[in-house]
Design an enzyme around this catalytic site. Structure first.
Site, PDB file in Angstrom:
ATOM      1  N   HIS A 325       0.810  -1.210   0.000  1.00  0.00           N
ATOM      2  CA  HIS A 325       0.000   0.000   0.000  1.00  0.00           C
ATOM      3  C   HIS A 325       0.851   1.271   0.000  1.00  0.00           C
ATOM      4  O   HIS A 325       0.437   2.287  -0.584  1.00  0.00           O
ATOM      5  CB  HIS A 325      -0.965  -0.026   1.188  1.00  0.00           C
ATOM      6  CG  HIS A 325      -2.059  -1.043   1.025  1.00  0.00           C
ATOM      7  ND1 HIS A 325      -2.053  -2.239   1.699  1.00  0.00           N
ATOM      8  CD2 HIS A 325      -3.165  -1.051   0.221  1.00  0.00           C
ATOM      9  CE1 HIS A 325      -3.118  -2.949   1.341  1.00  0.00           C
ATOM     10  NE2 HIS A 325      -3.808  -2.252   0.454  1.00  0.00           N
ATOM     11  N   ALA A 404     -17.382   0.735 -10.647  1.00  0.00           N
ATOM     12  CA  ALA A 404     -16.496   1.858 -10.954  1.00  0.00           C
ATOM     13  C   ALA A 404     -16.679   2.357 -12.379  1.00  0.00           C
ATOM     14  O   ALA A 404     -16.666   3.566 -12.634  1.00  0.00           O
ATOM     15  CB  ALA A 404     -15.043   1.441 -10.720  1.00  0.00           C
ATOM     16  N   ASP A 421      -7.200   0.228  -7.323  1.00  0.00           N
ATOM     17  CA  ASP A 421      -6.764  -0.959  -6.568  1.00  0.00           C
ATOM     18  C   ASP A 421      -7.756  -2.099  -6.781  1.00  0.00           C
ATOM     19  O   ASP A 421      -8.365  -2.607  -5.835  1.00  0.00           O
ATOM     20  CB  ASP A 421      -6.662  -0.598  -5.086  1.00  0.00           C
ATOM     21  CG  ASP A 421      -5.977  -1.688  -4.264  1.00  0.00           C
ATOM     22  OD1 ASP A 421      -5.289  -2.537  -4.870  1.00  0.00           O
ATOM     23  OD2 ASP A 421      -6.128  -1.692  -3.032  1.00  0.00           O
TER      24      ASP A 421
END
Length: 559
Positions: A325, A404, A421
Site C-alpha cells: 500500500h 467503478a 486498486d
C-alpha cells in the site's frame, strides 16, 4: 326438406371441439404438475449456478471454470432428455425417484464439494464434473417425464369423458372421432406451451434470486439444501397426487422421509461444514467469512497475522501489506505535491485510504467499492478497523458502493490523484476495468496535473500482462510510468503511474514510512532484463486480451 345428417354430425363435432377449446377444464392434478414444472426448473438452474460458482471459488475465479461447468451441465441435460424416451411404463414412479435423486445429489453437491476440496484430494476436479454430469442427466429427465405424465392425464380425461357409440350411425362416429383428434392436437399444443412457460418462469425467478437473495443470505450450502428439499417436496406431492397409481407407496414414502432427513442434517451443519472446509483450505483459522453477490470474502488469522482472501485469492497479509500500500499510494501522492481531491477505486479494505489520509492537504476522498460487504466489514470489525486505522470512518471520506465503470460514466468530478486498486483481471467482468475504454474515462476524471496509479500484477510472473496495461494506457494518450516493489506475500509486484505530464521523483515523503524512502524510491523504477518491456496488444472491450494472457501466465505457476 332433406335433412343432411352427415353435415350435422360434422358441425356437432366441430362445435364440441370449439367449445372445449374456449372453455378448457383445468384439473387440480394439471395445476399441481405445472407448479412442479416451475419448481423443478428453478431447482435445476440453482444446481447449475451453484456448480459454476463453486468452480470459480475453489479452482480460481476464471471464466474458463464457469464456462466449462455450464457447458458440461447443459450437455448432460441433453443426455437426460434423450434417455427419457426409454421410460415407457410407471412414469409416475420413475418421476418420483428422479426427483428424490436430484434433490439429494443436487442439494448436497455444494457441501460435498466443499468437503472434498478441503481434503486437497487430487480427484476433486473429477468429482466436480462427475456430480455436474449426474445432476445434469437427472434434471434433463424431469421435464420430458412431466410432459408425458400430463399428456397421459389429458388423454385419460378425454377417454373417460367420451360417450358410448351405441345407437350412433357411421357418420356420427367418424365426425366425433375427427373432432376428438383435432382436440387432441390442440391439447398437445397447449400442453407444450404451458410446460415451457412454467419452465422458463422458474428459471427467471431463480436467476434473479440466486445472486441477490439466496447466496448472500443463505450461502451456497444452505441454498443447495433448500432447493434439494423443494425437489423432495415435489416427490412428496407426486406421492399424494398419484397414490392410487403407485404399487409401492410405503417404500416411496420412506425414501422421501430419508431424503428430507439427509438434507435437513446438511442444512443444520452448514456452518460447521463451511468452517471446517475453510480452516483446512486456508490453514489459518477463519475469523470472518461472507458470500456477497460479487465474491466470497474470507478473513483469516494465524501466527503470521491477518489475511484477506477474495474468491480464494490472497489480497493482503497484515505482516507486509504496508509494502504494497505504501508503494501503491505514495509515489503518486508525493509526486503531485499537494493533492486535495483523491479518488480510490476498489480497495474496500480501507488500506489505500489509510495511506491517502497521511497527507494534510487532502480535503476529500471518494472511495468507489462495488461490494458493500467489504466496506461494512472493514468499518465495523474492531480488528480490521485497527488494520486500516479507522480510515473508513474518516469525515473526509465518502463511500460509494457502485460499479467503478458505471460511476465514472455518470460522474463529472475531477481528481488530483486516482488510486486504482482492483483485483487482478481473472475474468471478463474485472478485465473491463483494465481496458482502453476504462482508461479513457480515467483520463477524463484526472486533473491537468494529476496522477493515476494502477496496481498491475507481477511483472516477473505475468510479464506480458503487466506490459499490456502500459500499452493500453499509452493508447489513450496517457504517459505510463511503470515501477515495481517486492512484497513477500506476493513476490515481485508491479504498478503503473498514468499522467499527462512526465513523472518527477518527489522531494519528500510523509513521516512514518516503513518501506519507502527517498533514497530507495528511484530503484523501484528500474527494471532488470527478466522484467523488461515486451511488445503487447492494447486491451480493448472487444478483445479482452489481458484476461487471456493473465490466465495463460498465471496458469503456468498454478496449474
Amino acid at each position: 326438406m332433406v335433412h343432411d345428417e352427415k353435415n350435422d354430425d360434422k358441425n356437432d363435432a366441430k362445435n364440441v371441439t370449439t367449445a372445449a377449446a374456449a372453455h378448457p377444464t383445468v384439473r387440480p392434478t394439471e395445476v399441481a404438475l405445472l407448479a412442479s414444472v416451475f419448481v423443478v426448473a428453478a431447482c435445476g438452474l440453482v444446481y447449475e449456478l451453484a456448480a459454476g460458482a463453486l468452480a470459480s471459488y475453489l479452482l480460481g475465479d476464471s471464466i474458463l471454470q464457469f464456462s466449462t461447468v455450464i457447458g458440461t451441465y447443459l450437455f448432460a441435460m441433453g443426455i437426460g432428455s434423450y434417455l427419457s424416451r426409454f421410460f415407457e411404463r410407471q412414469l409416475i414412479a420413475h418421476f418420483l425417484r428422479i426427483e428424490l435423486m436430484v434433490g439429494v445429489v443436487g442439494g448436497l453437491m455444494p457441501a460435498a464439494l466443499f468437503a472434498l476440496h478441503a481434503t486437497a484430494t487430487p480427484s476433486f476436479r473429477f468429482a466436480l464434473y462427475a456430480m455436474v454430469l449426474l445432476v445434469g442427466v437427472l434434471v434433463g429427465l424431469e421435464i420430458p417425464l412431466v410432459m408425458r405424465i400430463l399428456h397421459s392425464q389429458l388423454r385419460g380425461d378425454r377417454t373417460t369423458s367420451g360417450g358410448s357409440n351405441s345407437g350412433s350411425n357411421r357418420g356420427s362416429y367418424i365426425g366425433s372421432n375427427r373432432g376428438a383428434n383435432e382436440g387432441a392436437q390442440q391439447g398437445l399444443k397447449n400442453l407444450v406451451s404451458q410446460v415451457l412457460t412454467f419452465d422458463y418462469l422458474g428459471a427467471l425467478a431463480v436467476s434473479i434470486a440466486f445472486p441477490l437473495l439466496l447466496v448472500p443470505h443463505l450461502g451456497l450450502i444452505r441454498t443447495g439444501v433448500l432447493f434439494g428439499l423443494l425437489n423432495v417436496g415435489v416427490a412428496g406431492w407426486a406421492l399424494c397426487l398419484f397414490r392410487s397409481q403407485l404399487r409401492t407407496h410405503a417404500a416411496h414414502a420412506v425414501a422421501c422421509f430419508l431424503s428430507a432427513a439427509a438434507l435437513f442434517a446438511a442444512g443444520a451443519g452448514a456452518d460447521r461444514i463451511t468452517t471446517w472446509a475453510e480452516d483446512r483450505f486456508y490453514a489459518d483459522s477463519v475469523l470472518f467469512s461472507e458470500t456477497s453477490p460479487y465474491q466470497r470474502v474470507v478473513v483469516t488469522s494465524g501466527k503470521g497475522g491477518v489475511r484477506l482472501f477474495l474468491n480464494g485469492n490472497l489480497q493482503f497479509h497484515s505482516r507486509d501489506e504496508y509494502r504494497y500500500h505504501e508503494a501503491l499510494v505514495h509515489p503518486a501522492m508525493s509526486g503531485h505535491g499537494a493533492p486535495k481531491k483523491v479518488l480510490v477505486l476498489g480497495g474496500g479494505d480501507g488500506m489505500a485510504v489509510r495511506e491517502v489520509l497521511k497527507y494534510a492537504s487532502v480535503e476529500e476522498v471518494t472511495l468507489v467499492e462495488l461490494d458493500p460487504h467489504m466496506t461494512r466489514l472493514f468499518s465495523e470489525q474492531p480488528l480490521l478497523r485497527t488494520l486500516n486505522a479507522d480510515a473508513l470512518r474518516s469525515p473526509k471520506l465518502r463511500i460509494v458502493n457502485a460499479d467503478a465503470f458505471a460511476w465514472l460514466e455518470t460522474n463529472a468530478a475531477s481528481f488530483d490523484v486516482i488510486v486504482v486498486d482492483f483485483p487482478d483481471p481473472t475474468n471478463f467482468s474485472i478485465g473491463k476495468l483494465y481496458t482502453s475504454s476504462f482508461y479513457k474515462l480515467l483520463d477524463e476524471h484526472l486533473s491537468a496535473s494529476g496522477y493515476a496509479v494502477i496496481q498491475t500484477t507481477s511483472p516477473l510472473v505475468a510479464r506480458r500482462s503487466f506490459w499490456t496495461v502500459a500499452t493500453t494506457l499509452e493508447a489513450v494518450g496517457l504517459t505510463a510510468t511503470p515501477y515495481h516493489a517486492h512484497v513477500p506475500s506476493f513476490g515481485e509486484w508491479g504498478f503503473i503511474l498514468a499522467s499527462r505530464r512526465p513523472y518527477r521523483s518527489p522531494p519528500s515523503l510523509p513521516q512514518g514510512m516503513k518501506f519507502l524512502s527517498l533514497d530507495g524510491l528511484p530503484a523501484l523504477f528500474n527494471f532488470p532484463p527478466d522484467m523488461a518491456r515486451v511488445p503487447t496488444e492494447v486491451n480493448r472491450l472487444s478483445n479482452q486480451v489481458l484476461v487471456q494472457t493473465f490466465e495463460a501466465e498465471w496458469g503456468k505457476v498454478n496449474p
